[in-house]
Scaffold this motif. Sequence first.
Motif, PDB file in Angstrom:
ATOM      1  N   THR A   5       0.838  -1.082  -0.128  1.00 29.33           N
ATOM      2  CA  THR A   5       0.053   0.078  -0.038  1.00 29.33           C
ATOM      3  C   THR A   5       0.865   1.158  -0.067  1.00 29.33           C
ATOM      4  O   THR A   5       1.051   1.796   1.031  1.00 29.33           O
ATOM      5  CB  THR A   5      -1.059  -0.236   1.225  1.00 29.33           C
ATOM      6  OG1 THR A   5      -0.385  -0.198   2.359  1.00 29.33           O
ATOM      7  CG2 THR A   5      -1.975  -1.161   1.054  1.00 29.33           C
ATOM      8  N   TYR A   6       1.313   1.655  -1.128  1.00 25.05           N
ATOM      9  CA  TYR A   6       2.512   2.663  -1.079  1.00 25.05           C
ATOM     10  C   TYR A   6       1.837   3.955  -0.980  1.00 25.05           C
ATOM     11  O   TYR A   6       2.248   4.795  -0.595  1.00 25.05           O
ATOM     12  CB  TYR A   6       3.270   2.581  -2.514  1.00 25.05           C
ATOM     13  CG  TYR A   6       4.530   2.889  -2.539  1.00 25.05           C
ATOM     14  CD1 TYR A   6       5.495   2.310  -1.724  1.00 25.05           C
ATOM     15  CD2 TYR A   6       4.979   4.018  -3.404  1.00 25.05           C
ATOM     16  CE1 TYR A   6       6.907   2.500  -1.681  1.00 25.05           C
ATOM     17  CE2 TYR A   6       6.229   4.440  -3.106  1.00 25.05           C
ATOM     18  CZ  TYR A   6       7.156   3.743  -2.417  1.00 25.05           C
ATOM     19  OH  TYR A   6       8.336   4.514  -2.529  1.00 25.05           O
ATOM     20  N   SER A   7       0.516   4.045  -1.883  1.00 28.09           N
ATOM     21  CA  SER A   7      -0.037   5.291  -1.965  1.00 28.09           C
ATOM     22  C   SER A   7      -0.984   5.522  -0.898  1.00 28.09           C
ATOM     23  O   SER A   7      -1.813   4.385  -0.031  1.00 28.09           O
ATOM     24  CB  SER A   7      -0.913   5.532  -3.042  1.00 28.09           C
ATOM     25  OG  SER A   7      -1.946   4.615  -3.143  1.00 28.09           O
ATOM     26  N   ASN A   8      -1.405   6.640  -0.235  1.00 30.84           N
ATOM     27  CA  ASN A   8      -2.476   7.035   0.775  1.00 30.84           C
ATOM     28  C   ASN A   8      -3.772   6.256   0.445  1.00 30.84           C
ATOM     29  O   ASN A   8      -4.496   5.776   1.372  1.00 30.84           O
ATOM     30  CB  ASN A   8      -2.387   8.261   0.920  1.00 30.84           C
ATOM     31  CG  ASN A   8      -1.337   9.042   1.524  1.00 30.84           C
ATOM     32  OD1 ASN A   8      -0.450   8.067   2.318  1.00 30.84           O
ATOM     33  ND2 ASN A   8      -1.266  10.203   1.396  1.00 30.84           N
ATOM     34  N   GLU A   9      -4.218   6.306  -0.919  1.00 24.97           N
ATOM     35  CA  GLU A   9      -5.415   5.685  -1.557  1.00 24.97           C
ATOM     36  C   GLU A   9      -5.526   4.467  -1.130  1.00 24.97           C
ATOM     37  O   GLU A   9      -6.427   3.529  -0.987  1.00 24.97           O
ATOM     38  CB  GLU A   9      -5.733   6.018  -2.851  1.00 24.97           C
ATOM     39  CG  GLU A   9      -5.874   7.765  -2.990  1.00 24.97           C
ATOM     40  CD  GLU A   9      -4.668   8.454  -3.060  1.00 24.97           C
ATOM     41  OE1 GLU A   9      -4.804   9.621  -2.832  1.00 24.97           O
ATOM     42  OE2 GLU A   9      -3.284   8.036  -3.204  1.00 24.97           O
ATOM     43  N   ALA A  10      -4.194   3.489  -1.431  1.00 17.12           N
ATOM     44  CA  ALA A  10      -4.331   2.237  -1.274  1.00 17.12           C
ATOM     45  C   ALA A  10      -4.114   1.836   0.239  1.00 17.12           C
ATOM     46  O   ALA A  10      -4.930   0.927   0.446  1.00 17.12           O
ATOM     47  CB  ALA A  10      -2.714   1.603  -1.838  1.00 17.12           C
ATOM     48  N   LYS A  11      -3.785   2.522   1.061  1.00 15.37           N
ATOM     49  CA  LYS A  11      -4.088   2.308   2.525  1.00 15.37           C
ATOM     50  C   LYS A  11      -5.236   2.469   2.884  1.00 15.37           C
ATOM     51  O   LYS A  11      -5.639   1.519   3.666  1.00 15.37           O
ATOM     52  CB  LYS A  11      -2.978   3.249   3.319  1.00 15.37           C
ATOM     53  CG  LYS A  11      -1.401   3.177   3.177  1.00 15.37           C
ATOM     54  CD  LYS A  11      -0.660   4.137   3.987  1.00 15.37           C
ATOM     55  CE  LYS A  11       0.546   4.225   3.808  1.00 15.37           C
ATOM     56  NZ  LYS A  11       1.176   4.465   2.214  1.00 15.37           N
ATOM     57  N   ARG A  12      -5.913   3.467   2.425  1.00 17.87           N
ATOM     58  CA  ARG A  12      -7.465   3.612   2.719  1.00 17.87           C
ATOM     59  C   ARG A  12      -8.511   2.507   2.098  1.00 17.87           C
ATOM     60  O   ARG A  12      -8.953   1.633   2.898  1.00 17.87           O
ATOM     61  CB  ARG A  12      -7.660   5.028   2.107  1.00 17.87           C
ATOM     62  CG  ARG A  12      -9.262   5.411   2.571  1.00 17.87           C
ATOM     63  CD  ARG A  12      -9.830   6.698   1.833  1.00 17.87           C
ATOM     64  NE  ARG A  12      -9.948   6.379   0.561  1.00 17.87           N
ATOM     65  CZ  ARG A  12      -9.368   7.143  -0.627  1.00 17.87           C
ATOM     66  NH1 ARG A  12      -8.756   8.042  -0.177  1.00 17.87           N
ATOM     67  NH2 ARG A  12      -9.548   6.616  -1.927  1.00 17.87           N
ATOM     68  N   ASP A  13      -7.981   2.474   0.959  1.00 19.54           N
ATOM     69  CA  ASP A  13      -8.996   1.282   0.100  1.00 19.54           C
ATOM     70  C   ASP A  13      -8.822  -0.124   0.328  1.00 19.54           C
ATOM     71  O   ASP A  13      -9.663  -0.877   0.630  1.00 19.54           O
ATOM     72  CB  ASP A  13      -8.861   1.351  -1.465  1.00 19.54           C
ATOM     73  CG  ASP A  13      -9.311   2.969  -2.032  1.00 19.54           C
ATOM     74  OD1 ASP A  13      -9.867   3.270  -1.067  1.00 19.54           O
ATOM     75  OD2 ASP A  13      -8.764   3.098  -2.927  1.00 19.54           O
TER      76      ASP A  13
END
Length: 164
Positions: free
Chosen positions: A55-63
Amino acid sequence: MFPIPLTQLAQLVLSDAQAAGLRIATAESCTGGLVAACLTEIAGSSAVVDAGFVTYSNEAKRDMLNVPGDLIADAGAVSEPVARAMAEGAINNSRADISVSITGVAGPGGGTPMKPVGLVHFASARRGGRILHDSHRFGDIGRHEVRMKSLEVALTMLLARVAD
């Protein structure tokens, strides 16, 4: 592919987890999947490794891990609260019993006075148990070295959680 000491540490994590009947998930940002790769480099790891989230991006962490967007906005992606939320998200979105998460600034850029290059936060969750946190300031020792040291800390943290 990985230095022998790290491969031996990964083997120990796997053998101890298998003996304890535990499954593992990883949630990685700055290491980009190195922990999962080191574990799965070893034959038979499928008996223990359930999932690896990069989860490199903040969006990936969220999603992918259900890390609240407001938590990332308030604390920053490289923080204790986000590392804890990532570890919890890995447990909640897998069949794993224990997880480890890593979020940090590997460099060479991206650092700030409050979050310098080499700052890495780690967390480990155990299903039905508490979430542990650790952080390291490795310094500006080079991207590769920050990632390798983070891999070692994460594997050591997993080994401790298996025995926990």
